[in-house]
Design an enzyme around this catalytic site. Structure first.
Site, PDB file in Angstrom:
ATOM      1  N   HIS A   1       0.099  -1.132   7.416  1.00  0.00           N
ATOM      2  CA  HIS A   1      -0.503  -2.221   6.472  1.00  0.00           C
ATOM      3  C   HIS A   1       0.624  -3.137   6.520  1.00  0.00           C
ATOM      4  O   HIS A   1       0.648  -4.239   6.550  1.00  0.00           O
ATOM      5  CB  HIS A   1      -0.820  -1.593   5.283  1.00  0.00           C
ATOM      6  CG  HIS A   1      -2.311  -1.572   5.141  1.00  0.00           C
ATOM      7  ND1 HIS A   1      -3.135  -2.382   5.244  1.00  0.00           N
ATOM      8  CD2 HIS A   1      -3.057  -0.183   4.645  1.00  0.00           C
ATOM      9  CE1 HIS A   1      -4.297  -1.672   5.000  1.00  0.00           C
ATOM     10  NE2 HIS A   1      -4.292  -0.452   4.720  1.00  0.00           N
TER      11      HIS A   1
ATOM     12  N   GLU B   1      -0.900   5.151  -5.311  1.00  0.00           N
ATOM     13  CA  GLU B   1      -2.229   4.347  -4.890  1.00  0.00           C
ATOM     14  C   GLU B   1      -3.164   5.402  -4.414  1.00  0.00           C
ATOM     15  O   GLU B   1      -4.124   5.847  -4.957  1.00  0.00           O
ATOM     16  CB  GLU B   1      -1.938   3.332  -4.152  1.00  0.00           C
ATOM     17  CG  GLU B   1      -3.116   2.586  -4.160  1.00  0.00           C
ATOM     18  CD  GLU B   1      -2.884   1.368  -2.684  1.00  0.00           C
ATOM     19  OE1 GLU B   1      -1.817   1.515  -2.126  1.00  0.00           O
ATOM     20  OE2 GLU B   1      -3.797   0.611  -2.874  1.00  0.00           O
ATOM     21  N   HIS B   2      -2.917   6.141  -3.335  1.00  0.00           N
ATOM     22  CA  HIS B   2      -3.922   7.036  -2.510  1.00  0.00           C
ATOM     23  C   HIS B   2      -3.109   8.357  -2.687  1.00  0.00           C
ATOM     24  O   HIS B   2      -1.812   8.324  -2.195  1.00  0.00           O
ATOM     25  CB  HIS B   2      -3.856   6.645  -1.276  1.00  0.00           C
ATOM     26  CG  HIS B   2      -4.520   5.046  -0.918  1.00  0.00           C
ATOM     27  ND1 HIS B   2      -3.758   4.302  -0.566  1.00  0.00           N
ATOM     28  CD2 HIS B   2      -6.028   5.036  -0.959  1.00  0.00           C
ATOM     29  CE1 HIS B   2      -4.573   3.095  -0.594  1.00  0.00           C
ATOM     30  NE2 HIS B   2      -5.715   3.477  -0.496  1.00  0.00           N
TER      31      HIS B   2
ATOM     32  N   HIS C   1      -9.501 -12.069 -48.706  1.00  0.00           N
ATOM     33  CA  HIS C   1     -10.429 -11.283 -48.055  1.00  0.00           C
ATOM     34  C   HIS C   1     -11.134 -10.446 -49.278  1.00  0.00           C
ATOM     35  O   HIS C   1     -12.149 -10.017 -48.986  1.00  0.00           O
ATOM     36  CB  HIS C   1      -9.349 -10.097 -47.243  1.00  0.00           C
ATOM     37  CG  HIS C   1      -9.061 -10.728 -45.920  1.00  0.00           C
ATOM     38  ND1 HIS C   1      -8.396 -11.928 -45.733  1.00  0.00           N
ATOM     39  CD2 HIS C   1      -9.116 -10.385 -44.697  1.00  0.00           C
ATOM     40  CE1 HIS C   1      -8.099 -12.140 -44.350  1.00  0.00           C
ATOM     41  NE2 HIS C   1      -8.540 -11.179 -43.698  1.00  0.00           N
TER      42      HIS C   1
ATOM     43  N   SER D   1       1.002  -1.175   0.028  1.00  0.00           N
ATOM     44  CA  SER D   1       0.050   0.005   0.089  1.00  0.00           C
ATOM     45  C   SER D   1       0.574   1.229   0.113  1.00  0.00           C
ATOM     46  O   SER D   1       2.074   1.244   0.625  1.00  0.00           O
ATOM     47  CB  SER D   1      -0.905  -0.214   1.160  1.00  0.00           C
ATOM     48  OG  SER D   1      -1.619   1.000   1.107  1.00  0.00           O
TER      49      SER D   1
ATOM     50  N   ASP E   1     -11.451   3.527   2.578  1.00  0.00           N
ATOM     51  CA  ASP E   1     -11.082   2.008   2.555  1.00  0.00           C
ATOM     52  C   ASP E   1     -12.209   1.205   2.919  1.00  0.00           C
ATOM     53  O   ASP E   1     -12.562   0.109   2.664  1.00  0.00           O
ATOM     54  CB  ASP E   1     -10.225   1.890   3.723  1.00  0.00           C
ATOM     55  CG  ASP E   1      -8.726   2.069   3.416  1.00  0.00           C
ATOM     56  OD1 ASP E   1      -8.372   2.280   2.292  1.00  0.00           O
ATOM     57  OD2 ASP E   1      -7.767   2.485   4.250  1.00  0.00           O
TER      58      ASP E   1
ATOM     59  N   GLN F   1      -1.152   4.195   6.302  1.00  0.00           N
ATOM     60  CA  GLN F   1      -0.936   3.330   5.419  1.00  0.00           C
ATOM     61  C   GLN F   1       0.539   2.551   6.018  1.00  0.00           C
ATOM     62  O   GLN F   1       0.756   1.221   5.554  1.00  0.00           O
ATOM     63  CB  GLN F   1      -0.326   4.158   3.852  1.00  0.00           C
ATOM     64  CG  GLN F   1      -1.496   4.684   3.377  1.00  0.00           C
ATOM     65  CD  GLN F   1      -2.777   3.651   3.110  1.00  0.00           C
ATOM     66  OE1 GLN F   1      -2.594   2.623   2.550  1.00  0.00           O
ATOM     67  NE2 GLN F   1      -3.945   4.114   3.873  1.00  0.00           N
TER      68      GLN F   1
END
Lengths: 424, 424
Positions: A254, A319-320, A412, A229, A353, A251
């Protein structure tokens, strides 16, 4: 947490855990065994890796009822409200089939259909993560996926956490199997006698789960392999140091490899946050993890100008991202890469979250440069629709044939030319 | 082409070419060399693999001009018209950022941004594929990608096909580099002195290109690894056998591993198509390839009922699907899995390869169960936006903190709780 200049900012990208050769070999074996021997193999691996001896993998009605009864009503209420918020946000992501019709009778379009079945891996371990259940299942349900299959590793007692079962119940997911690890991924990808196969597997897991997802990719779809994270906070002198420090630590707790970065132009804030982080750290139950994370992957980047600070954020592609400044909305257009953007002092990252509604499965490790939060689009696929009219073909047949011949594809050209018989 | 019953329909899924251990090792070496030694390594590999000795990789203004002059004006016109059609279709795929605001002051939304840079691999070999250039570049341009970088292997004479350069010119792509193979993918992923790095790489290539894309995946994004081309035709007795046979062969000529399948309830049509395929085969320039493809992966599935025929299509999940029946629009809702759906007798598959507008980069090998044609969404990413109001936080802070504590994350709970100071 060190204060550094922007020029000293080293890359925060952490190499993805690709596993050892031995781990990869072991995962390949597990997949091959589950593919050929089905439930029998799953049972053996569950005994070996989870020390759980199970007669059946499927969670029974009684187990669901027990889980529901074990949690108090107020908490059930909170979970229900969170699920409603998450569903409401994801409902807004839905896209529709469309078409465009021309005067010559041609119709072109894009048809949207959900995938048939989705599989969700819910990690086990000490903490139960009902929020993971919500964030993976709800987008699939909103997309219209008919079958959602959940797998989660059992404890030695053969049980799975009440919170996870409650979350599944709130969403109406009945196919929950007490299987974890690579054997669970193999079962979802190829099916067994009791576990149905799916078309896409999402959800985080340990290195064996990640390796197994890589192996089955192509036969089924998978989500991104998630890294540790991350949070980056872009703040000016209007921010409060206690709040910034607390959010950075949320964070850091985590994982020892999580990263937390403050990017600011305010020297006062930088110094105050540095001090706050230290003082808040000590009283945390997960202080050891958070301290290691802050030491290895925490930093405060002090920038000369606001433009430099914004650039730094885009380089990190976090990420955040929290923006705590005079007028955070004014900054939104400058942010090019971030998984989720939290604006203003009340948008503390944990709000996202669990509760606000947007998904917490987000691109990590700089992949926000090219990937997105888990969303409804991940559980649908598009089909192009082409209804060419006779008039359109008459007008364009020679052009199409010529284009095909330039590419050396005579059959074709002839395919379109056979239609000339129709207006001869 | 054999006529079979539905029950005899074996899976058409072909195993994906994962390369040999030696090829994988070689690709890993090439990537490592290009990563560390840049242009020097690219130059060496180009000499070794393409037998081309190049001073600079970048296509010069003079080369572009020469390519333009070498092709006649009418053909330039056709390409321009095709590009316009493709652009018009993809413009309709664009999605916009959105937000939702609550009375309590909270604002939640989704911000859409293009990726910064896209890389396109255009395969070399005998045939030049300007259509590949269009289909890969146009979605990126429509998405708003600022930098598109194209790579394509040079011939021994150090040149790349005029058609490819013309297509690039029509789209205004200036960054075209004469580099192919794994070295091109490595250069796009990590950049060299002259070749800029990108965030996503698309486009087909040989096994070395496919392996290299797998290796760099995660550091950059990639598109799906494409398998051999496929067509399935769902037809009733209203279809003309010559047209159906010609369309089947248009895919069979691509590759000896291409698959072409007719699914019908009409025995008359089945027999007539079987005969037509044989008679049309012989006069094709690529008859050898087409014959092998038809023998190994061609079949006519004769079904008892129309419902069974539709089920068969959904089981195949074909890349290209033609529906040639009384009222093809009526069938559209029954089709769950197909890359592109061509409706009615004038919608011959090659119409979509070059000209109509929808993308010809499509999911193969049954992956239409979970993936989509290349499209504008592939070149943008989403960021969640969360602006939580003070009122919303006051109302929900205790619920969020409780949820966090249930998951064992105390710092998360404290982060939201620090805000209580603001309304004390």
């Amino acid at each position: 947490m060190k204060i550094i200049n922007k020029s000293d900012l080293k890359s925060l990208r952490r190499s993805v855990d690709q596993g050892t050769e031995e781990q990869r070999k072991s995962v390949q074996d597990i997949i091959a065994q589950v593919k050929t021997r089905g439930d029998e193999a799953v049972k053996e691996y569950t005994e070996r890796f989870d020390q759980a001896s199970l007669e059946t993998f499927k969670v029974s009605k009684e187990e669901f009822e027990q889980a529901y009864a074990s949690l108090d009503g107020a908490f059930v209420q909170i979970l229900q409200e969170a699920a409603d918020n998450i569903r409401a946000f994801h409902e807004k992501q839905k896209t529709t089939s469309w078409f465009d019709s021309s005067e010559d009778g041609t119709l072109l379009g894009q048809k949207i259909t959900p995938i048939d079945a989705a599989g969700v891996y819910v990690p086990g371990g000490t903490a139960a993560y009902p929020s993971s259940v919500f964030m993976n299942v709800i987008p699939a349900q909103v997309a219209g996926v008919e079958r959602v299959v959940m797998v989660t590793p059992p404890g030695k007692d053969g049980k799975v956490p009440d919170g996870v079962l409650l979350a599944a119940q709130i969403l109406g997911v009945e196919d929950v199997f007490k299987v974890g690890g690579a054997q669970a991924i193999a079962a979802l990808a190829y099916g067994t006698e009791t576990i149905p196969s799916v078309d896409k597997i999402t959800g985080p897991g340990n290195v064996f789960v990640a390796l197994a997802k890589r192996e089955v990719f192509g036969d089924v779809d998978i989500d991104m392999i998630a890294g540790p994270s991350e949070i980056a906070i872009l703040a000016d002198e209007t921010a409060r140091a206690e709040e910034i420090a607390a959010d950075l630590l949320s964070q850091a707790e985590h994982d020892a490899r999580s990263s937390s970065v403050l990017v600011t132009t305010s020297e006062r804030l930088a110094k105050a946050v540095e001090k706050e982080v230290q003082s808040q750290l000590d009283s945390l139950p997960r202080a050891d993890i958070a301290r290691k994370s802050v030491e290895d992957y925490g930093m405060i980047a002090l920038c000369e100008t606001w433009a430099e600070a914004v650039d730094t954020i885009n380089e990190i592609a976090p990420e955040h991202l929290e923006i705590v400044s005079e007028d955070p909305f004014q900054e939104l257009g400058k942010i090019k890469h971030a998984g989720a953007i939290f604006l203003g002092p009340y948008s503390s990252e944990p709000v996202g979250d669990y509760f606000a509604g947007p998904n917490h499965v987000l691109p990590t490790n700089g992949t926000a440069r090219f990937s997105s939060p888990l969303n409804v689009d991940d559980f649908v696929k598009k089909s192009s629709v082409i209804s060419y009219s006779r008039q359109a073909l008459e007008t364009n047949v020679d052009k199409i044939a010529r284009f095909a011949r330039l590419e050396g594809l005579e059959a074709h050209a002839r395919a379109v030319e056979t239609r000339k018989e129709r207006w001869k």
